[in-house]
Design a protein around this motif. Structure first.
Motif, PDB file in Angstrom:
ATOM      1  N   LEU A  36       0.831  -1.204   0.000  1.00  0.00           N
ATOM      2  CA  LEU A  36       0.000   0.000   0.000  1.00  0.00           C
ATOM      3  C   LEU A  36       0.866   1.254   0.000  1.00  0.00           C
ATOM      4  O   LEU A  36       0.608   2.204  -0.751  1.00  0.00           O
ATOM      5  N   GLN A  54       1.038   4.009  -2.888  1.00  0.00           N
ATOM      6  CA  GLN A  54       0.699   5.392  -2.563  1.00  0.00           C
ATOM      7  C   GLN A  54       1.819   6.350  -2.980  1.00  0.00           C
ATOM      8  O   GLN A  54       1.557   7.429  -3.504  1.00  0.00           O
ATOM      9  N   ARG A  55       3.060   5.908  -2.794  1.00  0.00           N
ATOM     10  CA  ARG A  55       4.184   6.760  -3.214  1.00  0.00           C
ATOM     11  C   ARG A  55       4.172   6.949  -4.715  1.00  0.00           C
ATOM     12  O   ARG A  55       4.435   8.035  -5.228  1.00  0.00           O
ATOM     13  N   ALA A  77      -0.032  12.632   0.467  1.00  0.00           N
ATOM     14  CA  ALA A  77      -0.700  11.495   1.108  1.00  0.00           C
ATOM     15  C   ALA A  77      -1.433  11.929   2.357  1.00  0.00           C
ATOM     16  O   ALA A  77      -0.946  12.757   3.128  1.00  0.00           O
ATOM     17  N   VAL A 113      -5.485   5.355   7.025  1.00  0.00           N
ATOM     18  CA  VAL A 113      -5.613   4.160   6.199  1.00  0.00           C
ATOM     19  C   VAL A 113      -6.858   3.418   6.667  1.00  0.00           C
ATOM     20  O   VAL A 113      -7.007   3.150   7.859  1.00  0.00           O
ATOM     21  N   ALA A 116      -6.013   3.820   0.965  1.00  0.00           N
ATOM     22  CA  ALA A 116      -5.315   5.052   1.313  1.00  0.00           C
ATOM     23  C   ALA A 116      -5.748   6.142   0.345  1.00  0.00           C
ATOM     24  O   ALA A 116      -6.198   5.862  -0.761  1.00  0.00           O
ATOM     25  N   ARG A 117      -5.589   7.375   0.791  1.00  0.00           N
ATOM     26  CA  ARG A 117      -6.026   8.497  -0.030  1.00  0.00           C
ATOM     27  C   ARG A 117      -4.924   9.528  -0.155  1.00  0.00           C
ATOM     28  O   ARG A 117      -4.061   9.658   0.720  1.00  0.00           O
ATOM     29  N   CYS A 118      -4.984  10.271  -1.246  1.00  0.00           N
ATOM     30  CA  CYS A 118      -4.082  11.392  -1.455  1.00  0.00           C
ATOM     31  C   CYS A 118      -4.931  12.605  -1.791  1.00  0.00           C
ATOM     32  O   CYS A 118      -6.028  12.483  -2.342  1.00  0.00           O
ATOM     33  N   ARG A 144      -6.745   1.634  -8.328  1.00  0.00           N
ATOM     34  CA  ARG A 144      -6.297   3.009  -8.266  1.00  0.00           C
ATOM     35  C   ARG A 144      -7.241   3.883  -9.074  1.00  0.00           C
ATOM     36  O   ARG A 144      -7.559   3.575 -10.231  1.00  0.00           O
TER      37      ARG A 144
END
Lengths: 299, 124
Positions: A63, A67-68, A78, A82, A92-94, A118
């Motif tokens: 994850l 995310q990165r 970010a 989570v 996860a969210r950005c 995604r």
């Protein structure tokens, strides 16, 4: 509030459920690793990637890495929270500078599949969470459902899809059956689904139409099936000269049926050694199988 | 993140036959005969040698005729796709793709022109 997910898409051992107006815009990869692109009205919405490994992946590390990557590609930052997705996943969210959000989810299935969803355009995570939570993965040695672009069948284990093609009015998929340690191919299955079945077949009838499509020097024995379906066992002299010298024949089995509610003609063609596949007619509707009639505007 | 700019929607255009294109009905199908293409003298001579027709012509099948009959100067491609999908029981995407292929084929032969619908900025 739960999001309805009426459209099933089953591909490479993963069965997804999509909202009604989503469709599969692209298929990439194979059984081991690949991705599906989902779109709505020509706008990419979601990409799901999968990978099958012998060792189960680490959920949190996967994850974080995903995310990165999302942050690098979008420039978003970010969010620290989570959320869990079922028993085996996380979301996860950005967030961007203007407050728009993009989410991604990872699930590590017990069957050895790691899947990453995604978002491809900013939006809330509700749809992604619902789609990710509804996905089911099967083991390598289990029968699998294949439902994409209107094609819908369940095949035993050891069948792998080599490709699918979706054209206007025609969907076509090819599967190979492999056996042994060397994974040699010994059977081939081709499924075709055509629109405008009544125009294609005309007044000849399904069996007569199939017979008109036989190859040169090919003969066929017909077996009528239930609900107007037809089974032809086609035989012709072997292509290989050595087998032809010995009196061998190439045999293929054709099953054909018409879905009267959607006016679609389905043709199942099987070739190979061993026991031929039975008719794969599946009653359940899959993605792309039924034309939308809600009259919505996409302009 | 950069976003790609979206141009005018071609589905909002209205198809129509250009001036000079002849439309002849033969039974249940329609034949379209376009304007003579502009060719240089050597190309005209070569076309004559190769027995190429002086004017491009296309005979539409039943489905093409059905689509052409709905070119009333007000129906956009978007609405045509809806009607085609309902008529042939296709999915929306199939109808759009088939219609795009059909209109593209006619455009390559200069047998159709697209005009923007009122209130849109779509280019022809």
């Amino acid at each position: 509030m739960s999001i309805p997910l009426p459209v099933p898409v089953a591909w490479q051992g993963l069965t997804h459920r999509l909202p009604a107006d989503w469709e599969v815009a692209g298929t990439y990869g194979d059984w081991r690793t690949g991705s599906l692109l989902f779109a709505r009205d020509r706008e990419p919405m979601l990409r799901v990637s999968w990978q099958r490994t012998k060792v189960a992946a680490d959920l949190q590390r996967t994850l974080a890495r995903a995310q990165r990557r999302l942050m690098k590609e979008t420039g978003f930052a970010a969010l620290p929270t989570v959320e869990a997705v079922g028993k085996d996943g996380a979301l996860a969210r950005c967030v961007g500078r203007e407050g728009q959000e993009m989410a991604l989810a990872v699930r590590v299935f017990a069957t050895g599949v790691t899947a990453i969803w995604r978002q491809l355009r900013p939006g809330g995570p509700a749809e992604l969470r619902a789609v990710a939570a509804a996905t089911v993965a099967v083991r390598d040695d289990e029968p699998k459902r294949w439902a994409i672009h209107g094609l819908d069948c369940t095949l035993p284990a050891d069948w792998r899809c080599e490709g699918v093609q979706a054209l206007a009015g025609l969907s076509r998929g090819v599967w190979f059956h492999t056996r042994g340690r060397l994974q040699l191919t010994d059977q081939v299955l081709v499924l075709r689904r055509m629109a405008c079945a009544a125009r294609v077949v005309g007044e000849r009838g399904l069996e007569a139409w199939l017979r008109s499509r036989l190859e040169r020097r090919e003969t066929a024995e017909a077996e009528p099936l239930a609900d107007g379906a037809v089974h032809l066992t086609c035989r012709r002299p072997a292509r290989n000269w050595w087998r032809r010298l010995r009196g061998g024949h190439d045999i293929r089995h054709l099953h054909a049926w018409i879905e009267s509610d959607t006016d679609r003609l389905n043709i199942q063609e099987w070739k190979g050694s061993g026991e031929p596949l039975a008719c794969l007619r599946n009653r359940a509707p899959a993605q792309g199988s039924t034309p939308p009639n809600d009259g919505r505007s996409s302009g | 993140m950069t976003t790609r700019g979206r141009g005018p929607d071609p589905r909002a255009t209205i198809p129509r036959l250009p001036a000079g294109v002849e439309c002849e009905r033969v039974g249940a199908v329609v034949r379209l005969k376009g304007l003579p293409p502009r060719r240089s003298a050597p190309i005209r001579a070569l076309a004559w040698l190769m027995r190429q027709p002086a004017r491009p012509h296309v005979e539409l099948d039943e489905v093409g005729t059905w689509v052409l009959e709905r070119w009333d100067g007000r129906t956009t491609l978007h609405e045509l796709a809806d009607a085609l999908a309902a008529h042939l029981r296709l999915t929306r995407r199939e109808a759009e793709t088939a219609l795009a292929d059909f209109v593209g084929m006619l455009m390559r032969r200069n047998l159709v022109e697209l005009v923007p619908a009122a209130g849109t900025g779509a280019a022809a």
